[in-house]
Write a protein that holds these residues in place. Structure first.
Motif, mmCIF file in Angstrom:
data_model
loop_
_atom_site.group_PDB
_atom_site.id
_atom_site.type_symbol
_atom_site.label_atom_id
_atom_site.label_comp_id
_atom_site.label_asym_id
_atom_site.label_seq_id
_atom_site.Cartn_x
_atom_site.Cartn_y
_atom_site.Cartn_z
ATOM 1 N N PRO A 108 -2.765 6.243 -8.563
ATOM 2 C CA PRO A 108 -1.748 5.295 -8.111
ATOM 3 C C PRO A 108 -0.985 5.817 -6.883
ATOM 4 C CG PRO A 108 -1.692 5.435 -10.497
ATOM 5 C CD PRO A 108 -2.637 6.509 -10.007
ATOM 6 N N GLU A 109 -0.764 7.134 -6.827
ATOM 7 C CA GLU A 109 -0.046 7.723 -5.688
ATOM 8 C C GLU A 109 -0.817 7.498 -4.378
ATOM 9 O OE1 GLU A 109 1.219 9.575 -9.406
ATOM 10 O OE2 GLU A 109 -0.785 9.446 -8.526
ATOM 11 N N GLN A 110 -2.123 7.713 -4.428
ATOM 12 C CA GLN A 110 -2.946 7.548 -3.225
ATOM 13 C C GLN A 110 -3.006 6.078 -2.803
ATOM 14 O OE1 GLN A 110 -6.243 9.485 -5.186
ATOM 15 N NE2 GLN A 110 -6.279 11.111 -3.641
ATOM 16 N N THR A 111 -3.164 5.200 -3.757
ATOM 17 C CA THR A 111 -3.271 3.772 -3.462
ATOM 18 C C THR A 111 -1.942 3.235 -2.956
ATOM 19 O OG1 THR A 111 -4.869 3.679 -5.276
ATOM 20 C CG2 THR A 111 -4.132 1.586 -4.373
ATOM 21 N N PHE A 112 -0.864 3.608 -3.608
ATOM 22 C CA PHE A 112 0.491 3.212 -3.209
ATOM 23 C C PHE A 112 0.768 3.620 -1.758
ATOM 24 C CE2 PHE A 112 4.867 4.696 -2.656
ATOM 25 C CZ PHE A 112 5.614 3.570 -2.978
ATOM 26 N N ALA A 113 0.369 4.826 -1.375
ATOM 27 C CA ALA A 113 0.634 5.344 -0.030
ATOM 28 C C ALA A 113 0.031 4.451 1.058
ATOM 29 C CB ALA A 113 0.106 6.774 0.106
ATOM 30 N N GLU A 114 -1.116 3.841 0.783
ATOM 31 C CA GLU A 114 -1.760 2.972 1.771
ATOM 32 C C GLU A 114 -0.985 1.670 1.978
ATOM 33 O OE1 GLU A 114 -4.276 3.831 3.736
ATOM 34 O OE2 GLU A 114 -4.222 5.766 2.726
ATOM 35 N N VAL A 115 -0.329 1.189 0.939
ATOM 36 C CA VAL A 115 0.387 -0.085 1.009
ATOM 37 C C VAL A 115 1.828 0.114 1.460
ATOM 38 C CG1 VAL A 115 1.192 -2.062 -0.361
ATOM 39 C CG2 VAL A 115 -1.080 -1.095 -0.774
ATOM 40 N N ASN A 116 2.458 1.179 1.032
ATOM 41 C CA ASN A 116 3.880 1.421 1.268
ATOM 42 C C ASN A 116 4.209 1.683 2.735
ATOM 43 O OD1 ASN A 116 6.536 1.739 0.044
ATOM 44 N ND2 ASN A 116 6.330 3.917 0.549
ATOM 45 N N ASP A 117 3.211 2.027 3.535
ATOM 46 C CA ASP A 117 3.400 2.349 4.954
ATOM 47 C C ASP A 117 2.662 1.319 5.801
ATOM 48 O OD1 ASP A 117 3.418 3.404 7.543
ATOM 49 O OD2 ASP A 117 3.030 5.460 6.868
ATOM 50 N N PHE A 118 3.413 0.443 6.486
ATOM 51 C CA PHE A 118 2.801 -0.613 7.294
ATOM 52 C C PHE A 118 1.877 -0.056 8.382
ATOM 53 C CE2 PHE A 118 6.585 -3.511 6.240
ATOM 54 C CZ PHE A 118 5.870 -4.215 5.295
#
Length: 178
Positions: A39-49
């Motif tokens: 989840p941390e890796q996937t979240f990082a891709e979305v959380n940063d435009f």
């Protein structure tokens, strides 16, 4: 005879308008995908435009679109403004809530081709070595948008883009997680 045809046309248009007016103004579109990454890796891709160009389905529709960033680099308060061709239009996205590895909530304000706003969410749920990502969008539709969605299926149009975006997100994230 011409008068009857005119009355029939008026009746059909009136019936269509009544039908559109009775359609719900609220909408919600949702799609999910499984990403073989944390989840941390996937979240990082979305959380940063700044990462969105690599996976957003709309970035592929107009590679010449202009994007500017404001606020923090990622997370709550981050803003992406875009302007592109008729397929991507113009508008802005603002991260309004960000909970690491759990949720990114975004407010999107459209300027072109139609003015309006929508709320999007990305929810991340760990499932062993995988993450279930759910992307949703909800908002209110005016009369014109309801009329268009009566003729063209809005869920399929937006949902189809979500499916492409999630497939791209999966590929990008899994490639980095390697």
């Amino acid at each position: 005879m011409l008068k009857r045809i005119a009355l029939l046309v008026v009746a059909v248009v009136a019936a269509f308008c009544v039908y559109v007016a009775l359609q719900p103004s609220a909408y919600r579109v949702e799609r999910s995908a499984i990403v073989v990454a944390t989840p941390e890796q996937t979240f990082a891709e979305v959380n940063d435009f700044h990462n969105w160009e690599a996976w957003s389905p709309w970035a592929k529709l107009d590679p010449a679109a202009k994007a500017t960033f404001e606020g923090p680099a990622s997370g709550q308060g981050a803003v992406l403004r875009w302007s592109g061709n008729h397929e991507v239009g113009e508008g802005s996205m603002t991260v309004v809530e960000s909970r690491p590895s759990e949720l990114v909530r975004i407010r999107t304000d459209f300027v072109k081709p139609f003015a309006g706003s929508a709320n999007s969410e990305f929810v991340f749920k760990g499932d062993g070595p995988r993450t279930i990502v759910t992307w949703s969008m909800s908002g209110e539709r005016g009369f014109l948008e309801r009329a268009i969605c009566t003729i063209m299926n809005g869920d399929k149009m937006i949902g189809g883009q979500f499916e492409k975006g999630l497939a791209n997100l999966k590929k990008v994230t899994e490639g980095k997680a390697g």
